[in-house]
Write a protein that holds these residues in place. Structure first.
Motif, PDB file in Angstrom:
ATOM      1  N   TYR A 165     -12.002  -7.893  -5.430  1.00  0.00           N
ATOM      2  CA  TYR A 165     -11.646  -6.595  -6.001  1.00  0.00           C
ATOM      3  C   TYR A 165     -12.711  -5.558  -5.655  1.00  0.00           C
ATOM      4  N   HIS A 166     -13.971  -5.911  -5.823  1.00  0.00           N
ATOM      5  CA  HIS A 166     -15.054  -4.975  -5.521  1.00  0.00           C
ATOM      6  C   HIS A 166     -15.158  -4.720  -4.025  1.00  0.00           C
ATOM      7  N   ASP A 192     -16.608 -11.037  -5.163  1.00  0.00           N
ATOM      8  CA  ASP A 192     -15.474 -10.469  -5.900  1.00  0.00           C
ATOM      9  C   ASP A 192     -14.652  -9.626  -4.937  1.00  0.00           C
ATOM     10  N   ASP A 250     -22.809  -8.398  -7.944  1.00  0.00           N
ATOM     11  CA  ASP A 250     -22.187  -9.649  -7.505  1.00  0.00           C
ATOM     12  C   ASP A 250     -23.150 -10.461  -6.649  1.00  0.00           C
ATOM     13  N   TYR A 305     -18.498   1.160  -6.226  1.00  0.00           N
ATOM     14  CA  TYR A 305     -18.265  -0.250  -5.934  1.00  0.00           C
ATOM     15  C   TYR A 305     -19.465  -0.892  -5.245  1.00  0.00           C
ATOM     16  N   ALA A 346     -21.462  -2.365  -7.967  1.00  0.00           N
ATOM     17  CA  ALA A 346     -20.859  -3.611  -8.437  1.00  0.00           C
ATOM     18  C   ALA A 346     -21.095  -4.751  -7.449  1.00  0.00           C
ATOM     19  N   LEU A 347     -21.041  -4.455  -6.159  1.00  0.00           N
ATOM     20  CA  LEU A 347     -21.266  -5.488  -5.153  1.00  0.00           C
ATOM     21  C   LEU A 347     -22.702  -5.999  -5.176  1.00  0.00           C
TER      22      LEU A 347
END
Length: 527
Positions: free
Chosen positions: A252-253, A250, A243, A236, A239-240
């Motif tokens: 969710y992340h 986000d 972002d 994650y 993913a961050l």
């Protein structure tokens, strides 16, 4: 050097039949009819190291992932937040896949105990066999309830579904603990007597609950939780960072990172305390291993603490005995034929310590940043400057490496434990070369196992990649829950409503949701 290479080099260096230091092989092994050749003996050790190194990471995820899944589901039930529900559902599906792969790699290890080390199993299997039997029972309980948990997501009531996950966590911990008792017994053998070379008066409970079991069990469980937490968080973190580059937030992340990273961060300082306990235990019970770990070459008073290129006079004596002039045993006090390969043990130990301290530093920043963030809440203007402290790009970049770092630290720790015990497979009782299968051609088994595990790893990665697509969120029992109500704006006289009450979880603050006001409509369709 890769972890597998480190393990392979470790067992090669530890081989009494191939040790460059000139350690003599056991006379019993030399005299045995059909004794394994040096090449086959080396291959048997390399195969065991490779398969154990592969399995231990899967086992760690199997211990930790159900725990963080239940935490996310509990938050979903308590708050009605669909993001928690989605995380729980996704994590448990991944846990199911990795559980199946771990079952395969664990079964291979079980067969290797008999095929590679028949002398060990034939003579001492009756002593520790009960632990393997109990591990099998715990494994089946874990498998049964994991099946119920996965199948019952849309078929059981939310509370009942949550309760079915608890045995998965407990059985996973018990399964690992039962296996660990065998390894601790190998370091501190108890529960039997040797009469004319024959094992008598077997006491399985004394064997399981030997002096090394408590410290090794706690050390392993904390390490497993750290490995799992940091591996999941690192996914994650990537993913961050994406972002951040895209200029979006986000939730969710952020929650997907905060829950597992918080688990690892909590375990990190506890592991330092348990690690100190473990080192003191080794110093008292396995002096050769301790001397190799700390690089103590000569028995002397006022031993300095040496780490890489650093040296602090008298510090090791002070830390271990609380006396700066205490005398510690060095490698020169250990007979040459029972010394472990000191350089391998010391290097692996220092790798474990260095990576552990780096993870502890990141955990400390994570805790400090959230404390500063909460402290600033309610102070006009302060929160704006500190709300992004836990999500700084430099921290996220470091967090992407925590999963690999934690896994390597665990592998290095196991290398220290196993190679530091050499040349004994059962400490002080049976040498490793006495236990190996004398049949020729063991190296072919190594080649086959490496090939099969390469295919297994590729298939696992492929399946997990296919699972990246977000599922529709749903709480157990079916249906999509309504998103939580929008929080009230913070007042100037007290804490902001989203800055953390009794149910707050790092990453779940309402200001994150403000930047993602349409989060619930995107869940299930994002990317």
């Amino acid at each position: 050097m890769s972890t597998v290479a480190l393990l392979a080099d470790a067992v090669t260096a530890a081989s009494p039949l191939a040790d460059a230091a000139g350690h003599a092989a056991s006379p019993l092994a030399d005299a045995a009819h059909g004794a394994a050749s040096p090449a086959d003996f080396m291959a048997a050790r390399q195969q065991m190291a490779f398969t154990l190194g592969f399995h231990i990471v899967l086992a760690s995820i199997g211990i930790g992932l159900p725990a963080i899944t239940l935490l996310a589901e509990w938050r979903a039930l308590r708050t009605g937040d669909p993001v928690y529900a989605e995380l729980a559902r996704r994590w448990m599906k991944a846990a199911g896949v990795l559980f199946a792969v771990g079952a395969v790699s664990g079964t291979v290890l079980s067969f290797e105990m008999g095929t590679l080390w028949p002398g060990f199993m034939d003579k001492y299997g009756q002593v520790f066999g009960a632990a393997f039997a109990l591990e099998g029972i715990a494994f089946f309980i874990e498998a049964i309830f994991m099946g119920i948990y996965l199948y019952g997501w849309d078929r059981l009531s939310p509370r009942v579904h949550f309760l079915t996950g608890i045995p998965v966590v407990i059985a996973g911990l018990l399964s690992a603990s039962f296996v660990l008792t065998v390894n601790s017994w190998m370091n501190q053998p108890r529960g039997f007597k040797l009469v004319d070379g024959e094992v008598t008066d077997v006491n399985p409970l004394a064997a399981m609950f030997n002096p090394a079991t408590p410290v090794q069990a706690v050390h392993l469980i904390l390490a497993s939780l750290m490995v799992c937490g940091f591996i999941v968080a690192s996914v994650y973190a990537v993913a961050l960072l994406r972002d951040h580059r895209a200029g979006r937030v986000d939730r969710y992340h952020r929650l997907g990172f905060a829950i597992p990273f918080s688990l690892g961060a909590v375990c990190a300082p506890l592991q330092v305390v348990v690690g100190d306990w473990a080192i003191r235990f080794v110093a008292d019970n396995q002096p050769a291993k301790f001397a190799a770990m700390e690089g103590v070459e000569h028995t002397e008073a006022g031993v300095p603490f040496r780490f890489a290129v650093f040296e602090i006079p008298n510090a090791l004596s002070m830390m271990l005995k609380f006396d700066a002039h205490a005398t510690l045993r060095g490698m020169d006090s250990i007979p040459a034929d029972v010394r472990p390969p000191a350089e391998v043990v010391k290097t692996s130990f220092e790798i474990m310590i260095a990576l552990g301290m780096a993870l502890l530093a990141l955990a400390a920043w994570w805790a400090l940043s959230w404390w500063l963030r909460r402290r600033a809440a309610g102070r006009t203007g302060d929160l704006d400057g500190r709300r992004e402290l836990p999500w700084k790009p430099w921290f996220l970049r470091a967090a992407t490496l925590t999963g690999v770092a934690a896994a390597i630290a665990m592998e290095a720790g196991w290398t220290t434990t196993e190679v530091g015990r050499q040349p004994w497979i059962v400490y002080g009782v049976m040498r490793t070369e006495e236990a190996v299968n004398p049949s020729p051609g063991l190296r072919w088994g190594l080649y086959i196992v490496v090939g099969v595990y390469a295919v297994l790893a590729a298939a696992t990665i492929s399946v997990l990649r296919r699972m990246r697509r977000r599922p529709e969120p749903a709480l157990p029992g079916g249906g999509t829950p309504a998103p939580p109500a929008a929080p009230e704006p913070p007042s100037t006289g007290g804490p902001a409503s989203g800055s953390g009450g009794p149910d707050a979880v790092p990453g779940s603050d309402s200001d994150d949701a403000d930047s993602d006001s349409d989060s619930d409509s995107r869940v299930g369709s994002h990317r």
